[in-house]
Write a protein that holds these residues in place. Structure first.
Motif, PDB file in Angstrom:
ATOM      1  N   ASP A 214      53.074  42.657  41.737  1.00  0.00           N
ATOM      2  CA  ASP A 214      54.407  42.415  42.289  1.00  0.00           C
ATOM      3  C   ASP A 214      55.430  42.048  41.218  1.00  0.00           C
ATOM      4  OD1 ASP A 214      53.425  39.904  41.659  1.00  0.00           O
ATOM      5  OD2 ASP A 214      54.118  38.950  43.519  1.00  0.00           O
ATOM      6  N   ALA A 215      55.119  42.336  39.949  1.00  0.00           N
ATOM      7  CA  ALA A 215      56.042  41.987  38.860  1.00  0.00           C
ATOM      8  C   ALA A 215      57.303  42.842  38.927  1.00  0.00           C
ATOM      9  CB  ALA A 215      55.358  42.177  37.511  1.00  0.00           C
ATOM     10  N   LYS A 216      58.440  42.217  38.652  1.00  0.00           N
ATOM     11  CA  LYS A 216      59.720  42.910  38.556  1.00  0.00           C
ATOM     12  C   LYS A 216      60.433  42.415  37.308  1.00  0.00           C
ATOM     13  CE  LYS A 216      60.290  43.346  43.572  1.00  0.00           C
ATOM     14  NZ  LYS A 216      61.147  42.999  44.748  1.00  0.00           N
ATOM     15  N   ILE A 217      61.354  43.231  36.809  1.00  0.00           N
ATOM     16  CA  ILE A 217      62.039  42.879  35.567  1.00  0.00           C
ATOM     17  C   ILE A 217      63.259  41.985  35.831  1.00  0.00           C
ATOM     18  CG2 ILE A 217      63.632  44.844  35.407  1.00  0.00           C
ATOM     19  CD1 ILE A 217      62.645  44.975  32.368  1.00  0.00           C
ATOM     20  N   ASP A 218      63.453  41.622  37.107  1.00  0.00           N
ATOM     21  CA  ASP A 218      64.544  40.697  37.432  1.00  0.00           C
ATOM     22  C   ASP A 218      64.050  39.550  38.319  1.00  0.00           C
ATOM     23  OD1 ASP A 218      64.084  42.129  39.729  1.00  0.00           O
ATOM     24  OD2 ASP A 218      66.180  42.672  40.090  1.00  0.00           O
ATOM     25  N   ASP A 219      62.736  39.232  38.240  1.00  0.00           N
ATOM     26  CA  ASP A 219      62.180  38.182  39.104  1.00  0.00           C
ATOM     27  C   ASP A 219      62.225  36.792  38.473  1.00  0.00           C
ATOM     28  OD1 ASP A 219      60.191  38.380  37.200  1.00  0.00           O
ATOM     29  OD2 ASP A 219      58.683  39.229  38.547  1.00  0.00           O
ATOM     30  N   GLN A 220      62.804  36.700  37.270  1.00  0.00           N
ATOM     31  CA  GLN A 220      63.026  35.421  36.582  1.00  0.00           C
ATOM     32  C   GLN A 220      61.728  34.638  36.360  1.00  0.00           C
ATOM     33  OE1 GLN A 220      66.463  33.200  37.937  1.00  0.00           O
ATOM     34  NE2 GLN A 220      67.362  35.028  38.860  1.00  0.00           N
ATOM     35  N   ARG A 221      60.632  35.389  36.086  1.00  0.00           N
ATOM     36  CA  ARG A 221      59.362  34.740  35.778  1.00  0.00           C
ATOM     37  C   ARG A 221      58.608  35.572  34.748  1.00  0.00           C
ATOM     38  NH1 ARG A 221      56.126  36.956  40.991  1.00  0.00           N
ATOM     39  NH2 ARG A 221      54.780  38.408  39.854  1.00  0.00           N
ATOM     40  N   LEU A 222      57.626  34.939  34.109  1.00  0.00           N
ATOM     41  CA  LEU A 222      56.691  35.615  33.223  1.00  0.00           C
ATOM     42  C   LEU A 222      55.318  35.611  33.881  1.00  0.00           C
ATOM     43  CD1 LEU A 222      57.681  33.976  29.800  1.00  0.00           C
ATOM     44  CD2 LEU A 222      58.398  36.210  30.668  1.00  0.00           C
ATOM     45  N   ASP A 223      54.575  36.698  33.679  1.00  0.00           N
ATOM     46  CA  ASP A 223      53.214  36.821  34.212  1.00  0.00           C
ATOM     47  C   ASP A 223      52.239  36.882  33.042  1.00  0.00           C
ATOM     48  OD1 ASP A 223      53.475  37.454  37.297  1.00  0.00           O
ATOM     49  OD2 ASP A 223      55.049  38.593  36.289  1.00  0.00           O
ATOM     50  N   LEU A 224      51.309  35.941  32.992  1.00  0.00           N
ATOM     51  CA  LEU A 224      50.322  35.888  31.908  1.00  0.00           C
ATOM     52  C   LEU A 224      48.956  36.284  32.442  1.00  0.00           C
ATOM     53  CD1 LEU A 224      49.751  33.120  29.262  1.00  0.00           C
ATOM     54  CD2 LEU A 224      47.852  33.788  30.736  1.00  0.00           C
ATOM     55  N   TYR A 225      48.227  37.064  31.637  1.00  0.00           N
ATOM     56  CA  TYR A 225      46.801  37.232  31.921  1.00  0.00           C
ATOM     57  C   TYR A 225      46.016  37.094  30.618  1.00  0.00           C
ATOM     58  CZ  TYR A 225      46.545  42.147  30.295  1.00  0.00           C
ATOM     59  OH  TYR A 225      46.561  43.294  29.537  1.00  0.00           O
ATOM     60  N   SER A 226      44.799  36.589  30.758  1.00  0.00           N
ATOM     61  CA  SER A 226      43.885  36.421  29.633  1.00  0.00           C
ATOM     62  C   SER A 226      42.550  37.053  29.999  1.00  0.00           C
ATOM     63  CB  SER A 226      43.703  34.933  29.325  1.00  0.00           C
ATOM     64  OG  SER A 226      42.652  34.724  28.401  1.00  0.00           O
ATOM     65  N   LEU A 227      42.031  37.898  29.102  1.00  0.00           N
ATOM     66  CA  LEU A 227      40.748  38.574  29.338  1.00  0.00           C
ATOM     67  C   LEU A 227      39.642  37.763  28.673  1.00  0.00           C
ATOM     68  CD1 LEU A 227      41.746  42.322  28.731  1.00  0.00           C
ATOM     69  CD2 LEU A 227      41.802  40.998  30.861  1.00  0.00           C
ATOM     70  N   GLU A 228      38.855  37.078  29.486  1.00  0.00           N
ATOM     71  CA  GLU A 228      37.860  36.139  28.973  1.00  0.00           C
ATOM     72  C   GLU A 228      36.459  36.653  29.269  1.00  0.00           C
ATOM     73  OE1 GLU A 228      39.147  32.326  30.532  1.00  0.00           O
ATOM     74  OE2 GLU A 228      41.211  32.755  29.891  1.00  0.00           O
ATOM     75  N   MET A 229      36.169  37.842  28.702  1.00  0.00           N
ATOM     76  CA  MET A 229      34.865  38.481  28.896  1.00  0.00           C
ATOM     77  C   MET A 229      33.974  38.285  27.677  1.00  0.00           C
ATOM     78  SD  MET A 229      37.271  40.630  30.486  1.00  0.00           S
ATOM     79  CE  MET A 229      37.542  41.043  32.192  1.00  0.00           C
ATOM     80  N   HIS A 230      32.677  38.462  27.907  1.00  0.00           N
ATOM     81  CA  HIS A 230      31.712  38.304  26.820  1.00  0.00           C
ATOM     82  C   HIS A 230      31.193  39.645  26.297  1.00  0.00           C
ATOM     83  CE1 HIS A 230      31.702  34.040  27.728  1.00  0.00           C
ATOM     84  NE2 HIS A 230      31.383  34.306  28.987  1.00  0.00           N
ATOM     85  N   HIS A 231      31.320  40.706  27.086  1.00  0.00           N
ATOM     86  CA  HIS A 231      30.756  42.000  26.712  1.00  0.00           C
ATOM     87  C   HIS A 231      31.797  43.103  26.897  1.00  0.00           C
ATOM     88  CE1 HIS A 231      26.874  39.996  26.667  1.00  0.00           C
ATOM     89  NE2 HIS A 231      27.112  39.568  27.896  1.00  0.00           N
TER      90      HIS A 231
END
Length: 298
Positions: A214-231
């Protein structure tokens, strides 16, 4: 610049085309012809050094009604400071490889249609991300994406287009090594071991991947993701979900939303903004709401 001025039909356009972009040089003459047919007076400036774009925009700020930039996401990123300083509206000709900002704004990659959007489209105020005083439209990231950017040559992108990104991503996934980082948000410190941290302002990045469903370029927020996999094979399993932005609930994926993040790593790590390596950790990320105006389809 007032909103009343923004609603006037722009007539004089500063055209900036990156000749080194995937389709820049071959489309130059045709672009000028089409814009003139649509009623524009075109002032053309060519440079092979994108870092000069802000100064060029500032130089012309009192002579033009808008800036038209032909190139990819890296070229657009290089011009941001000039657009912010002058508040000139932006028209986009997607002539790069990934064209993620154009994809986010639903600007067609077909050149005549993109020119038509600039002539008849509507204005939209959009947010920008800011990391260590470096603006970005789409995504800033460290880890796996930096490795991909460092290995991907202009020749690869020119020859293979979006397939170059996919091929290099698969190679780098096989070699991915986790690193330790600390994310700070709202006074909380989260310590992680990850192969990639990505912070999105827009909707698309990496040739069509989605920051968040649901990200938009005018939603006045940042969306972070982190990939925390081992393999490495765990990353391959989640690629379809990453592409659609539906990765929030998957094992090994951490997601956060906010207006400001701080990222710390044991040793300084490079940060990629809109496909170019521009800064490094430690890093502070912020959203700057509705800071520039862009022409989009009606």
């Amino acid at each position: 610049m007032t909103n009343d001025h923004l609603q006037l039909p722009p007539k004089t356009a500063l055209l900036l085309i990156n000749r080194k972009s995937r389709h820049g040089q071959e489309n130059l003459v045709e672009t000028i012809r089409q814009l003139k047919e649509l009623g524009f007076i075109v002032l053309e400036e060519l440079t092979e050094d994108p870092l000069k774009l802000p100064d060029i925009i500032r130089h012309y700020q009192h002579q033009v009604d808008l800036v038209i930039i032909g190139g990819g996401d890296g070229t657009l990123n290089a011009a941001i400071e000039g657009l912010v300083d002058t508040q000139l509206p932006l028209g986009i000709l997607p002539l790069g490889t990934a064209n993620d900002l154009a994809r986010t704004l639903k600007i067609p990659v077909d050149l005549p249609q993109a020119c038509q959007v600039i002539a008849t489209g509507q204005y939209q105020r959009i947010d920008l991300g800011l990391v260590n005083e470096q603006y970005f439209f789409n995504v800033a990231s460290c880890g796996l994406s930096v490795e991909i950017t460092q290995r991907l040559t202009k020749e690869d992108k020119s020859r293979w287009g979006i397939l170059a990104y996919l091929s290099m991503a698969l190679k780098m996934i096989l070699q991915a090594r986790p690193f330790r980082a600390e994310i700070r948000i709202n006074g909380e410190a989260i310590r992680i071991k990850t192969i990639q941290i990505a912070i999105g302002n827009g909707r698309h990045y990496g040739g069509g991947m989605t920051v968040c469903h649901d990200a938009k370029i005018d939603d006045q927020r940042l969306d972070l993701y982190s990939l925390e996999m081992h393999h490495w094979w765990q990353i391959l399993l989640i690629l379809p979900a990453l592409w659609r932005g539906r990765h929030a609930d998957l094992p090994g994926v951490r997601t956060l939303q906010g207006t400001e993040f701080e990222i710390y790593t044991r040793k300084s790590r490079s940060i990629n903004t809109d496909g170019e390596i521009t800064t490094s950790t430690p890093a502070t990320f912020r959203v700057i709401p509705q800071v520039i105006s862009v022409l989009i389809p009606r």
